[in-house]
Motif scaffolding. Structure first.
Motif, PDB file in Angstrom:
ATOM      1  N   THR A  28       0.826  -1.206   0.000  1.00 39.45           N
ATOM      2  CA  THR A  28       0.000   0.000   0.000  1.00 39.45           C
ATOM      3  C   THR A  28       0.858   1.253   0.000  1.00 39.45           C
ATOM      4  N   ILE A  29       1.879   1.261   0.848  1.00 41.13           N
ATOM      5  CA  ILE A  29       2.731   2.449   0.961  1.00 41.13           C
ATOM      6  C   ILE A  29       3.579   2.647  -0.290  1.00 41.13           C
ATOM      7  N   VAL A  30       4.320   1.612  -0.657  1.00 38.29           N
ATOM      8  CA  VAL A  30       5.317   1.747  -1.724  1.00 38.29           C
ATOM      9  C   VAL A  30       4.684   1.654  -3.097  1.00 38.29           C
ATOM     10  N   SER A  31       3.850   0.652  -3.295  1.00 36.66           N
ATOM     11  CA  SER A  31       3.316   0.420  -4.631  1.00 36.66           C
ATOM     12  C   SER A  31       2.131   1.323  -4.954  1.00 36.66           C
ATOM     13  N   ASN A  32       1.091   1.233  -4.132  1.00 33.69           N
ATOM     14  CA  ASN A  32      -0.143   1.955  -4.450  1.00 33.69           C
ATOM     15  C   ASN A  32      -0.033   3.454  -4.182  1.00 33.69           C
ATOM     16  N   ASP A  33       0.357   3.827  -2.959  1.00 34.98           N
ATOM     17  CA  ASP A  33       0.372   5.239  -2.576  1.00 34.98           C
ATOM     18  C   ASP A  33       1.322   6.058  -3.446  1.00 34.98           C
ATOM     19  N   ILE A  34       2.582   5.686  -3.424  1.00 39.78           N
ATOM     20  CA  ILE A  34       3.592   6.534  -4.059  1.00 39.78           C
ATOM     21  C   ILE A  34       3.501   6.473  -5.576  1.00 39.78           C
ATOM     22  N   ILE A  35       3.359   5.280  -6.126  1.00 38.00           N
ATOM     23  CA  ILE A  35       3.257   5.160  -7.586  1.00 38.00           C
ATOM     24  C   ILE A  35       2.030   5.906  -8.095  1.00 38.00           C
ATOM     25  N   GLY A  36       0.904   5.716  -7.405  1.00 38.30           N
ATOM     26  CA  GLY A  36      -0.311   6.408  -7.819  1.00 38.30           C
ATOM     27  C   GLY A  36      -0.238   7.900  -7.603  1.00 38.30           C
ATOM     28  N   ARG A  37       0.319   8.312  -6.464  1.00 39.55           N
ATOM     29  CA  ARG A  37       0.370   9.731  -6.106  1.00 39.55           C
ATOM     30  C   ARG A  37       1.223  10.529  -7.077  1.00 39.55           C
ATOM     31  N   TYR A  38       2.366   9.962  -7.471  1.00 40.43           N
ATOM     32  CA  TYR A  38       3.296  10.690  -8.334  1.00 40.43           C
ATOM     33  C   TYR A  38       3.142  10.340  -9.817  1.00 40.43           C
ATOM     34  N   GLY A  39       2.248   9.409 -10.117  1.00 42.96           N
ATOM     35  CA  GLY A  39       2.060   9.026 -11.509  1.00 42.96           C
ATOM     36  C   GLY A  39       3.318   8.427 -12.113  1.00 42.96           C
ATOM     37  N   ILE A  40       3.988   7.563 -11.355  1.00 45.63           N
ATOM     38  CA  ILE A  40       5.235   6.951 -11.831  1.00 45.63           C
ATOM     39  C   ILE A  40       4.909   5.951 -12.937  1.00 45.63           C
ATOM     40  N   ARG A  41       5.463   6.183 -14.108  1.00 48.62           N
ATOM     41  CA  ARG A  41       5.158   5.313 -15.245  1.00 48.62           C
ATOM     42  C   ARG A  41       5.957   4.017 -15.208  1.00 48.62           C
ATOM     43  N   LYS A  42       7.186   4.092 -14.729  1.00 46.20           N
ATOM     44  CA  LYS A  42       8.012   2.880 -14.634  1.00 46.20           C
ATOM     45  C   LYS A  42       7.782   2.232 -13.273  1.00 46.20           C
ATOM     46  N   ALA A  43       6.573   1.680 -13.114  1.00 51.28           N
ATOM     47  CA  ALA A  43       6.167   1.180 -11.803  1.00 51.28           C
ATOM     48  C   ALA A  43       7.040   0.025 -11.323  1.00 51.28           C
ATOM     49  N   GLU A  44       7.309  -0.944 -12.183  1.00 51.43           N
ATOM     50  CA  GLU A  44       8.106  -2.096 -11.767  1.00 51.43           C
ATOM     51  C   GLU A  44       9.532  -1.683 -11.436  1.00 51.43           C
ATOM     52  N   GLU A  45      10.083  -0.765 -12.210  1.00 48.67           N
ATOM     53  CA  GLU A  45      11.442  -0.277 -11.939  1.00 48.67           C
ATOM     54  C   GLU A  45      11.486   0.457 -10.598  1.00 48.67           C
ATOM     55  N   PHE A  46      10.435   1.235 -10.332  1.00 50.99           N
ATOM     56  CA  PHE A  46      10.384   1.945  -9.051  1.00 50.99           C
ATOM     57  C   PHE A  46      10.319   0.959  -7.886  1.00 50.99           C
ATOM     58  N   LYS A  47       9.501  -0.088  -8.015  1.00 51.48           N
ATOM     59  CA  LYS A  47       9.389  -1.083  -6.949  1.00 51.48           C
ATOM     60  C   LYS A  47      10.741  -1.722  -6.648  1.00 51.48           C
ATOM     61  N   LYS A  48      11.485  -2.051  -7.699  1.00 49.62           N
ATOM     62  CA  LYS A  48      12.799  -2.670  -7.502  1.00 49.62           C
ATOM     63  C   LYS A  48      13.771  -1.688  -6.855  1.00 49.62           C
ATOM     64  N   ALA A  49      13.710  -0.428  -7.271  1.00 53.57           N
ATOM     65  CA  ALA A  49      14.587   0.589  -6.676  1.00 53.57           C
ATOM     66  C   ALA A  49      14.231   0.792  -5.206  1.00 53.57           C
ATOM     67  N   ALA A  50      12.933   0.872  -4.903  1.00 57.55           N
ATOM     68  CA  ALA A  50      12.500   1.073  -3.524  1.00 57.55           C
ATOM     69  C   ALA A  50      12.922  -0.105  -2.650  1.00 57.55           C
ATOM     70  N   SER A  51      12.788  -1.321  -3.174  1.00 53.93           N
ATOM     71  CA  SER A  51      13.190  -2.497  -2.411  1.00 53.93           C
ATOM     72  C   SER A  51      14.683  -2.481  -2.124  1.00 53.93           C
ATOM     73  N   TYR A  52      15.466  -2.073  -3.116  1.00 47.79           N
ATOM     74  CA  TYR A  52      16.924  -2.012  -2.921  1.00 47.79           C
ATOM     75  C   TYR A  52      17.274  -0.983  -1.843  1.00 47.79           C
ATOM     76  N   VAL A  53      16.611   0.169  -1.870  1.00 53.01           N
ATOM     77  CA  VAL A  53      16.864   1.208  -0.872  1.00 53.01           C
ATOM     78  C   VAL A  53      16.478   0.710   0.521  1.00 53.01           C
ATOM     79  N   LEU A  54      15.308   0.077   0.643  1.00 52.75           N
ATOM     80  CA  LEU A  54      14.798  -0.318   1.952  1.00 52.75           C
ATOM     81  C   LEU A  54      15.584  -1.473   2.557  1.00 52.75           C
ATOM     82  N   ILE A  55      16.150  -2.330   1.727  1.00 55.31           N
ATOM     83  CA  ILE A  55      16.951  -3.431   2.257  1.00 55.31           C
ATOM     84  C   ILE A  55      18.403  -3.001   2.452  1.00 55.31           C
ATOM     85  N   SER A  56      18.728  -1.791   2.019  1.00 54.38           N
ATOM     86  CA  SER A  56      20.085  -1.248   2.193  1.00 54.38           C
ATOM     87  C   SER A  56      20.126  -0.231   3.324  1.00 54.38           C
TER      88      SER A  56
END
Length: 402
Positions: free
Chosen positions: A195-223
């Motif tokens: 909800t936070i990472v995928s739905n809220d932020i992707i929807g709120r900012y209209g991120i077109r590269k949704a899958e790329e953003f998810k992978k980037a966010a996961s890398y940041v959060l696990i780092s």
């Protein structure tokens, strides 16, 4: 309201910050990451005010009965006018961002002898928005997930014990304690993360590269608790066949920060006595966002411990930075009320190599400044120059001066 079960846990730290503004015409904004307990704090403030005034109007915009009848900001103003009585009226608007033009309603109400309190989901009620829309007519308060002391208190209410290790892995999102098994807690936290990472932020900012953003966010959060630049994230994505510019990743990291998902802690150079602006460490708002990304039970307790220490220091009211001591990093310079504490966080210093590495980082630090090391060891490793605090003791402290 979110997490109604938590109303017995009085979060006095946050309420005390707001209390001095109860009668102010400034708009009180309670913000923070989703499901950290903002609405519960709003309810507790309302209960406190109700003991001295009955002139209160409350609207929860997560309630369909409310949103079906109130569709515009003018409807909000009209509703308050109909329900209020003479004198100062206390207006509580929960999840107000659901209404288009909500800032206009807040501006109008404050001019009509109303003390306005609002909350909103992190991705939709961003600091840059209320900064521009309310232009100095507000005061904001950030709420965080539970620290260990709060988690212990809630656990006692539920008849559950919460160990330090449990906190290091699954963090302080309050509602997760309402689920009995680890698998149930993990499912809840995964859904919250989506909800936070995928739905809220992707929807709120209209991120077109949704899958790329998810992978980037996961890398940041696990780092977490590491130096993590936009370039390092971009390099990681590119090495995994995902083409992404550094400038794009920089925007994405900014979105995570604006939504209170991560904190950026600046690094300072002892030699230059200046901020190293391109070199920052990222910390998760809650270590659960790291742990749900770990497999086979191989949780990152080492970095999660440092992340927990960072979150607890911020909760205690310290300004934190990472300190470059002539090439040797000290995890935190914690400052408050003119006092400075140099703090190292390590899972253990039982082994000689770890002991030497952690304690030697304090070299050349003035004797007038306190030097502290926090570990999960039970043995006291304090020296004449460095104070050792066991993690289980630190998590129950209100201040480093104790």
């Amino acid at each position: 309201m979110e997490n109604k079960e938590l109303k017995l846990i009085i979060r006095e730290k946050y309420i005390a910050e707001v209390r001095g503004f109860y009668k102010s015409d400034l708009i009180k904004i309670i913000t923070g990451v989703r499901r950290c307990g903002k609405s519960v704090i709003l309810e507790q403030i309302m209960d406190e005010i109700r003991s001295v005034s009955g002139n209160i109007v409350y609207l929860d915009f997560d309630d369909r009965a409310v949103t079906s009848s109130i569709e515009t900001w003018q409807d909000i103003v009209r509703y308050v006018q109909e329900k209020r009585t003479d004198g100062l009226c206390y207006v509580f608007l929960d999840e107000v961002q659901e209404i288009e033009g909500w800032p206009a309603a807040c501006r109008s109400l404050r001019r009509e002898n109303c003390s306005v309190f609002i909350t909103g989901s992190n991705s939709k009620l961003l600091s840059r928005e209320f900064t521009s829309e309310l232009s100095g007519r507000y005061v904001s308060f950030r709420v965080r997930p539970f620290v260990y002391r709060e988690l212990l208190e809630y656990g006692r209410e539920l008849g559950r014990d919460v160990s330090v290790t449990d906190y290091l892995i699954w963090g302080g999102f309050p509602k997760r304690l309402e689920f009995g098994s680890v698998s149930e807690q993990r499912r809840y936290l995964n859904d919250l993360d989506n909800t936070i990472v995928s739905n809220d932020i992707i929807g709120r900012y209209g991120i077109r590269k949704a899958e790329e953003f998810k992978k980037a966010a996961s890398y940041v959060l696990i780092s977490n608790a590491r130096i993590c630049s936009a370039k390092s994230v971009s390099d990681y994505l590119n090495s995994n066949g995902i083409r992404c510019r550094t400038s794009t990743v920089q925007k994405w990291i900014g979105y995570l920060r604006e939504a209170y998902v991560i904190d950026e802690v600046v690094r300072y150079s002892r030699k230059a006595k200046t901020e190293l602006s391109k070199s920052r460490k990222l910390y998760d708002c809650d270590v659960a966002l790291n742990s749900i990304r770990c497999h086979d039970g191989r949780y990152d307790l080492t970095h999660n411990l440092e992340n927990v220490v960072c979150n607890e220091l911020i909760y205690m009211g310290y300004t934190v930075s990472v300190y470059d001591n002539n090439g040797r990093e000290i995890d935190f310079l914690a400052e408050k009320d003119g006092k400075r504490y140099f703090v190292q966080a390590a899972y253990s210093v039982a082994e000689e190599k770890a002991y030497q590495r952690e304690f030697s980082a304090f070299g050349n630090i003035s004797q007038t400044d306190s030097r502290i090391i926090i570990t999960n060891d039970d043995i006291d490793y304090s020296t004449s120059a460095v104070r050792h605090i066991r993690l289980k003791d630190f998590l129950l402290m209100n201040d480093l001066a104790e």
